[in-house]
Design an enzyme around this catalytic site. Structure first.
Site, PDB file in Angstrom:
ATOM      1  NE  ARG A  43      -0.336  -0.309   4.796  1.00 17.02           N
ATOM      2  CZ  ARG A  43      -0.619   0.249   5.963  1.00 17.02           C
ATOM      3  NH1 ARG A  43      -1.701   0.933   6.136  1.00 17.02           N
ATOM      4  NH2 ARG A  43       0.206   0.098   6.984  1.00 17.02           N
TER       5      ARG A  43
ATOM      6  CB  CYS B 113      27.221  12.137  33.135  1.00 19.09           C
ATOM      7  SG  CYS B 113      27.220  11.719  31.369  1.00 19.09           S
TER       8      CYS B 113
ATOM      9  CG  ASN C 242      12.852   6.403  39.137  1.00 15.28           C
ATOM     10  OD1 ASN C 242      12.732   7.618  39.256  1.00 15.28           O
ATOM     11  ND2 ASN C 242      12.614   5.766  38.026  1.00 15.28           N
TER      12      ASN C 242
ATOM     13  CG  HIS D 257      26.230  10.977  27.705  1.00 21.67           C
ATOM     14  ND1 HIS D 257      25.209  11.087  28.611  1.00 21.67           N
ATOM     15  CD2 HIS D 257      25.776  11.555  26.559  1.00 21.67           C
ATOM     16  CE1 HIS D 257      24.183  11.715  28.043  1.00 21.67           C
ATOM     17  NE2 HIS D 257      24.504  12.006  26.794  1.00 21.67           N
TER      18      HIS D 257
ATOM     19  CG  ASN E 102      11.553   2.367  27.839  1.00 15.83           C
ATOM     20  OD1 ASN E 102      11.150   1.346  27.300  1.00 15.83           O
ATOM     21  ND2 ASN E 102      10.879   3.018  28.751  1.00 15.83           N
TER      22      ASN E 102
ATOM     23  N   GLY F  62      10.171   6.997  24.278  1.00 19.13           N
ATOM     24  CA  GLY F  62       9.954   7.787  25.486  1.00 19.13           C
ATOM     25  C   GLY F  62      11.143   7.799  26.432  1.00 19.13           C
TER      26      GLY F  62
ATOM     27  CB  SER G 188      13.701  11.055  29.863  1.00 25.77           C
ATOM     28  OG  SER G 188      14.221  10.170  30.845  1.00 25.77           O
TER      29      SER G 188
ATOM     30  CG  HIS H 299      24.305   7.949  30.762  1.00 28.95           C
ATOM     31  ND1 HIS H 299      25.362   8.810  30.936  1.00 28.95           N
ATOM     32  CD2 HIS H 299      24.692   6.768  31.304  1.00 28.95           C
ATOM     33  CE1 HIS H 299      26.343   8.172  31.576  1.00 28.95           C
ATOM     34  NE2 HIS H 299      25.950   6.934  31.810  1.00 28.95           N
TER      35      HIS H 299
ATOM     36  CG  HIS I 269      19.287   4.739  31.739  1.00 31.28           C
ATOM     37  ND1 HIS I 269      19.287   5.514  30.590  1.00 31.28           N
ATOM     38  CD2 HIS I 269      18.029   4.836  32.235  1.00 31.28           C
ATOM     39  CE1 HIS I 269      18.091   6.052  30.413  1.00 31.28           C
ATOM     40  NE2 HIS I 269      17.289   5.649  31.397  1.00 31.28           N
TER      41      HIS I 269
ATOM     42  CD  GLN J 244      12.995   3.268  34.213  1.00 27.05           C
ATOM     43  OE1 GLN J 244      12.345   3.403  35.247  1.00 27.05           O
ATOM     44  NE2 GLN J 244      12.649   3.818  33.073  1.00 27.05           N
TER      45      GLN J 244
ATOM     46  CG  PHE K 158       1.695   5.271  15.474  1.00 24.48           C
ATOM     47  CD1 PHE K 158       1.964   5.923  16.671  1.00 24.48           C
ATOM     48  CD2 PHE K 158       2.275   5.749  14.310  1.00 24.48           C
ATOM     49  CE1 PHE K 158       2.788   7.040  16.703  1.00 24.48           C
ATOM     50  CE2 PHE K 158       3.092   6.875  14.338  1.00 24.48           C
ATOM     51  CZ  PHE K 158       3.350   7.518  15.541  1.00 24.48           C
TER      52      PHE K 158
ATOM     53  CD  GLN L 247      -2.074  -5.071  10.172  1.00 22.93           C
ATOM     54  OE1 GLN L 247      -1.777  -3.961  10.580  1.00 22.93           O
ATOM     55  NE2 GLN L 247      -1.685  -5.527   8.992  1.00 22.93           N
TER      56      GLN L 247
HETATM   57 ZN   LIG Z   1      25.274  10.792  30.626  1.00 22.70          ZN
END
Ligand SMILES: [Zn+2]
Ligand SMILES: [Zn+2]
Ligand SMILES: [Zn+2]
Length: 349
Positions: A34, A58, A80, A120, A160, A166, A168, A171, A173, A175, A319, A330
């Site tokens: 498409r 850092c 956190n 970094h 992430n 998302g 932020s 660096h 890392h 979680q 999306f 899908q």
């Molecule tokens: Zn850094």
């Protein structure tokens, strides 16, 4: 596979069953023709300094709230500053009415951030395998420590990567969230693995790995201890499922040689991703370990998921909207085609 069947499933719309989550995915291979191919996003700049004075991760820099990071020289783990969960939340349950329509429970947990290393500018794709092995040893130690905390039942380690996901801060890392209950995705996988074991007297992912090893068409890369595939039921275009070859349930069960093999395959997967569209590939990835609720969980098989959003190029993402939000997830390109593309870009070291 039968030749006619193979052709049908390569070209025609079909549903595939996700044996791990118990959900279905809709595959529409003909849609790759498409004209409109998704939104265009800007390409992130890959040039970053080794040290960024404005980065809150850092070494030596101040975080929001005023805490200064130590001048760490290896990995660095801290609680956190804006934790989604608190370990001392009061225990309470709300149930309005008698039919279970309005139910809420307080959730306790511990949320930590872990810097992979002081640099970094590096990523799992550009770090050396011994540096990644050190990261895995800390994941292991964190898992053991958090699993031993009273009231904790699950330890989720996830990364992430990229603004598109998302993240932020670039660096390197991840979680670590330890929770008082088993979260939704692993809870569904737990139920599937449990019922599979009861029905077949074998492990779902051990059997799945054996099938993928024999079929080969969804393999991305592998070594003596781990195997990475675009799973048969993949939803995200270049989704990868990474499984240990040995049946084990969590980080603390890994042997030294398996840690070395895991570090090299993580490096291999992420650097392959970066070659797909020649940009640092955004993704959410995470390890699924057995619950730490006091039971042995022999049905659980240690694995990791990589969910990258990119679809056609560095600037076109997928999306999950419309039918996917209201009906069934899908995808357009088949898992087999995505695997073929990734396989062709693996740097076999
Ligand atoms: Zn850094
Ligand atoms: Zn297994
Ligand atoms: Zn999983």
């Amino acid at each position: 596979m039968d030749k006619n069947l193979d052709l049908i499933f390569r070209e025609q719309s079909h549903r595939r069953f996700n044996a791990l989550s118990g959900e279905w995915v809709l595959v529409s291979p003909h849609r790759t023709q498409r004209p409109w191919q998704g939104a265009v996003e800007s390409v992130p700049s890959p040039d970053r300094p080794q040290y960024d004075p404005t980065c809150y991760l850092c070494p030596g820099n101040a975080r929001v709230g005023g805490v200064h990071n130590p001048k760490y020289d290896s990995t660095y783990v801290f609680e956190n500053d804006f934790a989604a969960l608190k370990k001392d939340a009061p225990l309470a349950r709300l149930a309005l009415g008698k039919k279970g329509l309005l139910v809420a429970e307080t959730e306790r947990g511990i949320c930590r951030v872990m810097c992979f290393l002081p640099r970094h500018d590096l990523t799992l794709a550009t770090m050396q395998p011994p540096e990644i092995a050190e990261v895995i040893r800390i994941w292991t130690a964190q898992t053991s420590e958090l699993a031993a905390v009273s009231g904790i039942q699950h330890v989720q380690i996830f990364e992430n990567r990229g603004e598109m996901m998302g993240a932020s801060n670039p660096h390197p890392h991840c979680q670590i969230w330890a929770t008082g209950t088993v979260p939704e995705a692993p809870a569904r996988e737990l139920a599937s693995q449990k019922s599979y074991r009861e029905q077949n007297n074998s492990c779902l992912l051990c059997d799945y790995v054996a099938l993928e090893q024999a079929e080969k068409q969804r393999m991305v890369c592998s070594n003596d201890a781990f195997i990475a595939v675009v799973p048969f039921w993949a939803v995200w275009p270049f989704e990868v499922l990474l499984c240990s070859r040995r049946h084990l349930g969590s980080f603390p069960e890994l042997e030294n040689e398996e840690i070395a093999q895991l570090s090299s395959i993580l490096n291999q997967i992420v650097s392959t991703y970066d070659r797909v569209f020649e940009v640092p590939f955004p993704y959410s990835m995470g390890f699924h370990q057995k619950p730490f609720d006091g039971s042995a969980h022999p049905e659980w098989h240690f694995h990791a998921h990589f969910y990258p959003p990119l679809l056609r190029s560095a600037t076109v993402r997928k999306f999950m909207v419309g039918f996917e939000m209201l009906g069934t997830p899908q995808r357009d390109i088949t898992a087999e085609l995505a695997a073929e593309k990734l396989r062709s870009l693996v740097d076999n070291v």
